[in-house]
Design an enzyme around this catalytic site. Sequence first.
Site, PDB file in Angstrom:
ATOM      1  N   CYS A   1     -11.624  -1.178 -30.568  1.00  0.00           N
ATOM      2  CA  CYS A   1     -12.889  -0.854 -30.928  1.00  0.00           C
ATOM      3  C   CYS A   1     -13.528  -0.559 -29.432  1.00  0.00           C
ATOM      4  CB  CYS A   1     -13.483  -1.791 -31.927  1.00  0.00           C
ATOM      5  SG  CYS A   1     -15.110  -1.623 -32.356  1.00  0.00           S
TER       6      CYS A   1
ATOM      7  N   GLY B   1       0.693  -1.140   0.023  1.00  0.00           N
ATOM      8  CA  GLY B   1       0.053  -0.067  -0.012  1.00  0.00           C
ATOM      9  C   GLY B   1       0.887   1.198  -0.017  1.00  0.00           C
TER      10      GLY B   1
HETATM   11  C1  LIG Z   1      -2.233  -9.076  -0.637  1.00  0.00           C
HETATM   12  C2  LIG Z   1      -1.689  -8.004  -1.374  1.00  0.00           C
HETATM   13  N1  LIG Z   1      -0.534  -7.700  -0.624  1.00  0.00           N
HETATM   14  C3  LIG Z   1       0.109  -6.485  -1.345  1.00  0.00           C
HETATM   15  C4  LIG Z   1      -0.267  -6.035  -2.403  1.00  0.00           C
HETATM   16  C5  LIG Z   1       0.417  -4.465  -2.860  1.00  0.00           C
HETATM   17  O1  LIG Z   1      -0.179  -3.384  -2.850  1.00  0.00           O
HETATM   18  P1  LIG Z   1       0.639  -2.201  -3.435  1.00  0.00           P
HETATM   19  O2  LIG Z   1       0.915  -2.372  -4.732  1.00  0.00           O
HETATM   20  O3  LIG Z   1      -0.362  -1.025  -3.099  1.00  0.00           O
HETATM   21  O4  LIG Z   1       1.716  -2.075  -2.519  1.00  0.00           O
HETATM   22  C6  LIG Z   1      -1.633  -6.095  -2.756  1.00  0.00           C
HETATM   23  C7  LIG Z   1      -2.280  -5.405  -3.855  1.00  0.00           C
HETATM   24  O5  LIG Z   1      -3.256  -4.855  -3.945  1.00  0.00           O
HETATM   25  C8  LIG Z   1      -2.290  -7.168  -2.320  1.00  0.00           C
HETATM   26  O6  LIG Z   1      -3.395  -7.558  -2.892  1.00  0.00           O
END
Ligand SMILES: Cc1ncc(COP(=O)(O)O)c(C=O)c1O
Length: 423
Positions: free
Chosen positions: A344, A228
Amino acid sequence: MSHSHAPSLLTRLAEEYGTPFWIYDAGVLRSRIGKIKAITDSPNVQARFAMKACPATRVLKEMLANDIWIDCVSGNEVLRALHAGFSSGMDPARICFTADVFRDNALRVVLENGILPNVGSPGMIAQLAQAGYRGAVSIRVNPGFGHGHVNACDTGGPSSKHGVWIDDIAPVAESAKAAGLTVTMVHAHIGSGPQFQELYDNLGQLASEFGKLLPLFPEIHAVSLGGGIPHDYRNPDAEFPLENLKSLFAESQRKLSEIAGRTIHLEIEPGRFYVAPSGTLVARVTDVKSTNTNAKGLGAKFAMIDAGFVDLVRPAMYGSWHRIEIVGKEGQPTEPIVVAGPLCESGDVFTRDDAELLQPRQLPTPADGDLMTIHDGGAYGYSMASNYNSIGRAPQLWLEENGDVEVMSRRETLDDILMLENS
Ligand SMILES: Cc1ncc(COP(=O)(O)O)c(C=O)c1O
């Protein structure tokens, strides 16, 4: 300008490989790897790469070389990680399998390779047990709150399909114990691409929520706060106060170990932050046309390009904003231009918002034959590509810091697509 955007290089590669193509800048990727290393170099803090963001073997090898572990979300991702050289087994669990459903070969691959299963649905415990498994398991928790750059990327809270709901953790812990499984980790990924401060606050809250759960799991030795960490698409060189995350991780690891009365390893698993700025989609302008402004004032000037949402779906899917430039025209006077692809499909537009309204971008006047770069597509770019309109996926090229170019994956052909068909 990173050297993967040098006009002469892009012109040469466009002639050699055709357009569109992806180019990954090794130097940019390594600088992002360095930033995550810097905030996880505390004792008992470990980073994983959420390979779903960019599962290319060349990228996985870069992570392996930097002792970054892997988070996989399908059986085939596990096999790709093994193919790239990551070790199987759980000593340590360099590969972790995270999912809410065992699809296709997932259960078999996880069991055959001794991969740590991180289950997001209660029923997966019984499936593991029925398959004769009696080993370690991780539980993905939905802590009841989350964040994301759009609702679709908010993976915590009551409207998220991901994870075991926080109030059901105790009975699930019981069912795991009854099934002879040992819960060694709890995990939560509460969303992708939030604001930095929101991430910081929520991960802090998540760590303390996990502190309350630890007594349920006498064998636990790891806690994962998921991914995240955002990337600023409008200002990719923006520096987030990552050092704050470093102290949060170190402090959380210390507190959780104190609560458990033994060492708890803290894990994080970024995807986007590692790879987003290193990948650029390079396309060719094939035509420039306009619609006259009608009574509603909705006319626009379109730059038609040969890349579409089959290559980078984020703008069409989330209304995501990606920096766009016309190669060799940097600094020229600009005008509002809508950038649209070849599919398309009227939604095949790179410059529209999440309300599906056109958002013309201020760009130098485009002309047929111009090369256009769409930036920061290294995460959730090629990994979300498709064969819609029977279009083959574009090649991926790796640009080494010494200027050498490697083909990571060639252009997909119709033969590749038809290989699946019987007739
Ligand atoms: C289980 C899990 N871990 C890690 C991530 C990585 O998230 P990010 O790319 O936002 O760091 C995701 C992405 O959605 C995820 O689903």
